[in-house]
Write a protein that holds these residues in place. Structure first.
Motif, PDB file in Angstrom:
ATOM      1  N   VAL A 236       9.137   1.075  10.182  1.00  7.40           N
ATOM      2  CA  VAL A 236       7.738   0.659  10.015  1.00  7.40           C
ATOM      3  C   VAL A 236       7.658  -0.804   9.585  1.00  7.40           C
ATOM      4  O   VAL A 236       6.832  -1.573  10.093  1.00  7.40           O
ATOM      5  CB  VAL A 236       7.034   1.575   8.999  1.00  7.40           C
ATOM      6  N   ASP A 237       8.515  -1.212   8.656  1.00  7.04           N
ATOM      7  CA  ASP A 237       8.468  -2.589   8.146  1.00  7.04           C
ATOM      8  C   ASP A 237       8.850  -3.604   9.223  1.00  7.04           C
ATOM      9  O   ASP A 237       8.235  -4.680   9.321  1.00  7.04           O
ATOM     10  CB  ASP A 237       9.393  -2.738   6.939  1.00  7.04           C
ATOM     11  N   ILE A 238       9.857  -3.280  10.023  1.00  2.01           N
ATOM     12  CA  ILE A 238      10.283  -4.214  11.076  1.00  2.01           C
ATOM     13  C   ILE A 238       9.160  -4.421  12.088  1.00  2.01           C
ATOM     14  O   ILE A 238       8.838  -5.558  12.479  1.00  2.01           O
ATOM     15  CB  ILE A 238      11.559  -3.700  11.770  1.00  2.01           C
ATOM     16  N   SER A 239       8.532  -3.337  12.512  1.00  2.00           N
ATOM     17  CA  SER A 239       7.431  -3.459  13.471  1.00  2.00           C
ATOM     18  C   SER A 239       6.250  -4.199  12.854  1.00  2.00           C
ATOM     19  O   SER A 239       5.568  -4.980  13.530  1.00  2.00           O
ATOM     20  CB  SER A 239       6.995  -2.076  13.951  1.00  2.00           C
ATOM     21  N   ASN A 240       6.015  -3.965  11.562  1.00  2.00           N
ATOM     22  CA  ASN A 240       4.889  -4.619  10.906  1.00  2.00           C
ATOM     23  C   ASN A 240       5.115  -6.127  10.772  1.00  2.00           C
ATOM     24  O   ASN A 240       4.168  -6.914  10.819  1.00  2.00           O
ATOM     25  CB  ASN A 240       4.664  -4.003   9.526  1.00  2.00           C
ATOM     26  N   VAL A 241       6.371  -6.543  10.616  1.00  2.00           N
ATOM     27  CA  VAL A 241       6.684  -7.974  10.558  1.00  2.00           C
ATOM     28  C   VAL A 241       6.318  -8.661  11.875  1.00  2.00           C
ATOM     29  O   VAL A 241       5.716  -9.751  11.880  1.00  2.00           O
ATOM     30  CB  VAL A 241       8.176  -8.182  10.233  1.00  2.00           C
ATOM     31  N   PHE A 242       6.641  -8.027  12.994  1.00  2.00           N
ATOM     32  CA  PHE A 242       6.287  -8.596  14.293  1.00  2.00           C
ATOM     33  C   PHE A 242       4.769  -8.614  14.484  1.00  2.00           C
ATOM     34  O   PHE A 242       4.219  -9.582  15.026  1.00  2.00           O
ATOM     35  CB  PHE A 242       6.946  -7.790  15.416  1.00  2.00           C
ATOM     36  N   ALA A 243       4.092  -7.549  14.050  1.00  2.00           N
ATOM     37  CA  ALA A 243       2.632  -7.500  14.169  1.00  2.00           C
ATOM     38  C   ALA A 243       1.980  -8.599  13.325  1.00  2.00           C
ATOM     39  O   ALA A 243       1.022  -9.251  13.756  1.00  2.00           O
ATOM     40  CB  ALA A 243       2.114  -6.126  13.756  1.00  2.00           C
ATOM     41  N   LEU A 244       2.502  -8.806  12.113  1.00  2.00           N
ATOM     42  CA  LEU A 244       1.958  -9.844  11.234  1.00  2.00           C
ATOM     43  C   LEU A 244       2.170 -11.238  11.815  1.00  2.00           C
ATOM     44  O   LEU A 244       1.343 -12.138  11.615  1.00  2.00           O
ATOM     45  CB  LEU A 244       2.600  -9.756   9.853  1.00  2.00           C
ATOM     46  N   ASN A 245       3.267 -11.434  12.528  1.00  2.00           N
ATOM     47  CA  ASN A 245       3.533 -12.729  13.140  1.00  2.00           C
ATOM     48  C   ASN A 245       2.420 -13.101  14.115  1.00  2.00           C
ATOM     49  O   ASN A 245       1.928 -14.236  14.126  1.00  2.00           O
ATOM     50  CB  ASN A 245       4.884 -12.686  13.852  1.00  2.00           C
ATOM     51  N   PHE A 246       2.002 -12.135  14.936  1.00  2.00           N
ATOM     52  CA  PHE A 246       0.898 -12.387  15.863  1.00  2.00           C
ATOM     53  C   PHE A 246      -0.442 -12.444  15.127  1.00  2.00           C
ATOM     54  O   PHE A 246      -1.318 -13.217  15.501  1.00  2.00           O
ATOM     55  CB  PHE A 246       0.858 -11.296  16.936  1.00  2.00           C
ATOM     56  N   TYR A 247      -0.584 -11.625  14.096  1.00  2.00           N
ATOM     57  CA  TYR A 247      -1.837 -11.597  13.330  1.00  2.00           C
ATOM     58  C   TYR A 247      -2.100 -12.956  12.684  1.00  2.00           C
ATOM     59  O   TYR A 247      -3.218 -13.474  12.743  1.00  2.00           O
ATOM     60  CB  TYR A 247      -1.769 -10.506  12.277  1.00  2.00           C
TER      61      TYR A 247
ATOM     62  N   THR B 164       0.832  -1.211   0.000  1.00  2.88           N
ATOM     63  CA  THR B 164       0.000   0.000   0.000  1.00  2.88           C
ATOM     64  C   THR B 164       0.859   1.251   0.000  1.00  2.88           C
ATOM     65  O   THR B 164       0.615   2.196  -0.767  1.00  2.88           O
ATOM     66  CB  THR B 164      -0.925   0.007   1.228  1.00  2.88           C
ATOM     67  N   LEU B 165       1.878   1.281   0.859  1.00  5.07           N
ATOM     68  CA  LEU B 165       2.769   2.444   0.906  1.00  5.07           C
ATOM     69  C   LEU B 165       3.587   2.560  -0.372  1.00  5.07           C
ATOM     70  O   LEU B 165       3.845   3.669  -0.857  1.00  5.07           O
ATOM     71  CB  LEU B 165       3.701   2.330   2.119  1.00  5.07           C
ATOM     72  N   GLY B 166       3.992   1.413  -0.921  1.00  4.82           N
ATOM     73  CA  GLY B 166       4.779   1.452  -2.148  1.00  4.82           C
ATOM     74  C   GLY B 166       3.985   1.956  -3.337  1.00  4.82           C
ATOM     75  O   GLY B 166       4.553   2.521  -4.282  1.00  4.82           O
ATOM     76  N   GLY B 167       2.675   1.754  -3.323  1.00  4.06           N
ATOM     77  CA  GLY B 167       1.853   2.193  -4.435  1.00  4.06           C
ATOM     78  C   GLY B 167       1.393   3.639  -4.347  1.00  4.06           C
ATOM     79  O   GLY B 167       0.739   4.131  -5.278  1.00  4.06           O
ATOM     80  N   MET B 168       1.719   4.314  -3.256  1.00  4.12           N
ATOM     81  CA  MET B 168       1.308   5.717  -3.095  1.00  4.12           C
ATOM     82  C   MET B 168       2.440   6.635  -3.576  1.00  4.12           C
ATOM     83  O   MET B 168       3.430   6.859  -2.865  1.00  4.12           O
ATOM     84  CB  MET B 168       0.968   6.005  -1.626  1.00  4.12           C
ATOM     85  N   THR B 169       2.276   7.155  -4.764  1.00  2.00           N
ATOM     86  CA  THR B 169       3.304   8.039  -5.335  1.00  2.00           C
ATOM     87  C   THR B 169       3.406   9.365  -4.590  1.00  2.00           C
ATOM     88  O   THR B 169       4.437  10.040  -4.662  1.00  2.00           O
ATOM     89  CB  THR B 169       2.991   8.315  -6.813  1.00  2.00           C
ATOM     90  N   ILE B 170       2.342   9.719  -3.868  1.00  2.00           N
ATOM     91  CA  ILE B 170       2.354  10.993  -3.146  1.00  2.00           C
ATOM     92  C   ILE B 170       3.431  11.013  -2.069  1.00  2.00           C
ATOM     93  O   ILE B 170       3.950  12.078  -1.715  1.00  2.00           O
ATOM     94  CB  ILE B 170       0.966  11.267  -2.532  1.00  2.00           C
ATOM     95  N   ILE B 171       3.784   9.827  -1.557  1.00  2.00           N
ATOM     96  CA  ILE B 171       4.823   9.776  -0.520  1.00  2.00           C
ATOM     97  C   ILE B 171       6.173  10.162  -1.113  1.00  2.00           C
ATOM     98  O   ILE B 171       6.907  10.997  -0.544  1.00  2.00           O
ATOM     99  CB  ILE B 171       4.875   8.367   0.110  1.00  2.00           C
TER     100      ILE B 171
END
Length: 373
Positions: free
Chosen positions: A188-199, A121-128
């Motif tokens: 952001v990616d490192i924290s999201n990896v840990f969140a996905l592990n629990f998800y 999602t973040l990669g597809g947002m050119t506005i960033i």
């Protein structure tokens, strides 16, 4: 080919009676193996018809008992009140069940965008990228003004300016500012990896396109919220395990009323939690986007002591927004695992009924799922 006496087949007999008479005659006069086999078939057919008639009579008696009007008993006003209460209760339960479904779908949709597919999602947002470049240019302009400030301070020999330290900071952050977006994304990616592990330990991801499952579906299954109301089943408000459309199995209007109100409250609370969680993850996503865009200015702010405090706020906000989903998913995973552990010890997953049984006070074992909720 043995036939019964036609006189035995009076008009008052049922199909089962006539089948039994024919089977008795066939058994009595059967001599060959073929005739005996035919008699056995007739006996089994008579038994089957007898069972069918008994079931039909039982259903007729139950239907007569549930009827609110009768020639001999007149109008049963308590029955009428119960039927009206059941009808109204089904309307409210259906409404709140739809709200719960909508809240669950919204939660799964938001999590799919902001957690499961966050990188895409973040990669597809050119506005960033575009916004980051503009603020990087602003940061470079800030470096120019800082260099002018250092030069003027050196010429005027201002004592409050540490020329060497500030010059080192300018050089360091002038290089680092070009990697500000990269470092922000890494956090952001490192924290999201840990969140996905629990998800993934909670949610069923067998069908990633199915928004009816996901995290909300896992929570509702663990808490057995489908026993509150499930349009595909009939509520066993006292004895059964499955929720669904209310029936008149509870004759006490108070028990019916409590079941309806409590079911609506439980579904409303769950819907509120789902929607609030979806809103929080949406806000987090928006904040992360702005933090990425403003990262060059935040890195440049570390140069001057007076602007360093704002950069610290930016960094703390980044850590907060990156880390709280990890804590959220971890605590949720722990809570649902604790429910499984309690069920294994107490047998709560298989004992008694569901929420409706607990609401009506008919099954003591069902109270455990309210405690778990």
């Amino acid at each position: 080919n043995v036939e019964a006496d036609p006189g035995e087949f009076s008009s008052g007999r049922t199909d089962a009676d006539r089948a039994q008479i024919q089977a008795d005659y066939a058994t009595k006069y059967a001599k060959t193996d073929e005739e005996k086999a035919r008699a056995e078939v007739l006996r089994n057919d008579a038994k089957s018809k007898r069972k069918t008639e008994e079931l039909e009579r039982k259903k007729a008696r139950e239907k007569e008992e549930e009827a609110c009007f009768g020639i001999w008993k007149g109008i049963d006003w308590l029955c009428v009140f119960n039927k009206v209460l059941v009808f109204v209760g089904n309307l409210f339960l259906a409404l709140f069940a739809w709200i719960l479904w909508f809240a669950g779908v919204m939660l799964n949709f938001v999590l799919d965008i902001t957690v499961v597919n966050l990188k895409g999602t973040l990669g597809g947002m050119t506005i960033i990228e575009e916004g980051w470049r503009k603020f990087r240019d602003i940061g470079n302009i800030m470096f120019i003004f800082v260099l002018l400030y250092i030069s003027i301070g050196t010429i005027l020999r201002l004592s409050n300016i540490n020329t060497k330290k500030m010059l080192m900071n300018v050089i360091f952050f002038a290089i680092l500012i070009n990697f500000s977006l990269f470092f922000t994304r890494v956090i952001v990616d490192i924290s999201n990896v840990f969140a996905l592990n629990f998800y993934y330990s909670i949610a069923d991801i067998s069908d990633k396109k199915d928004l009816d499952g996901g995290l909300s579906g896992a929570i509702m299954n663990k808490l057995k919220l489908s026993t509150v109301y499930n349009t595909g089943k009939t509520a066993q408000t006292r004895e059964g395990d499955d929720g669904g459309i209310l029936t008149q199995q509870v004759k006490n209007p108070l028990s019916l009323f409590v079941s309806i109100v409590a079911g609506c409250i439980f579904m409303l609370i769950t819907s509120f939690v789902f929607l609030v969680t979806a809103v929080l993850f949406t806000i987090r996503f928006v904040i992360i986007v702005f933090l990425m865009i403003l990262s060059p200015v935040a890195f440049a702010g570390w140069i001057l002591p007076k602007t360093a405090s704002y950069s610290e706020k930016w960094f703390n906000t980044l850590l907060d927004q990156a880390c709280w989903p990890v804590v959220f998913m971890a605590l949720l995973s722990f809570s649902l695992s604790a429910i499984d552990s309690v069920n294994k010890v107490t047998g709560g997953s298989n004992s008694g009924g569901g929420y409706m049984a607990a609401f009506s006070g008919g099954v003591v074992g069902s109270m455990m799922i309210i405690f778990q909720y």
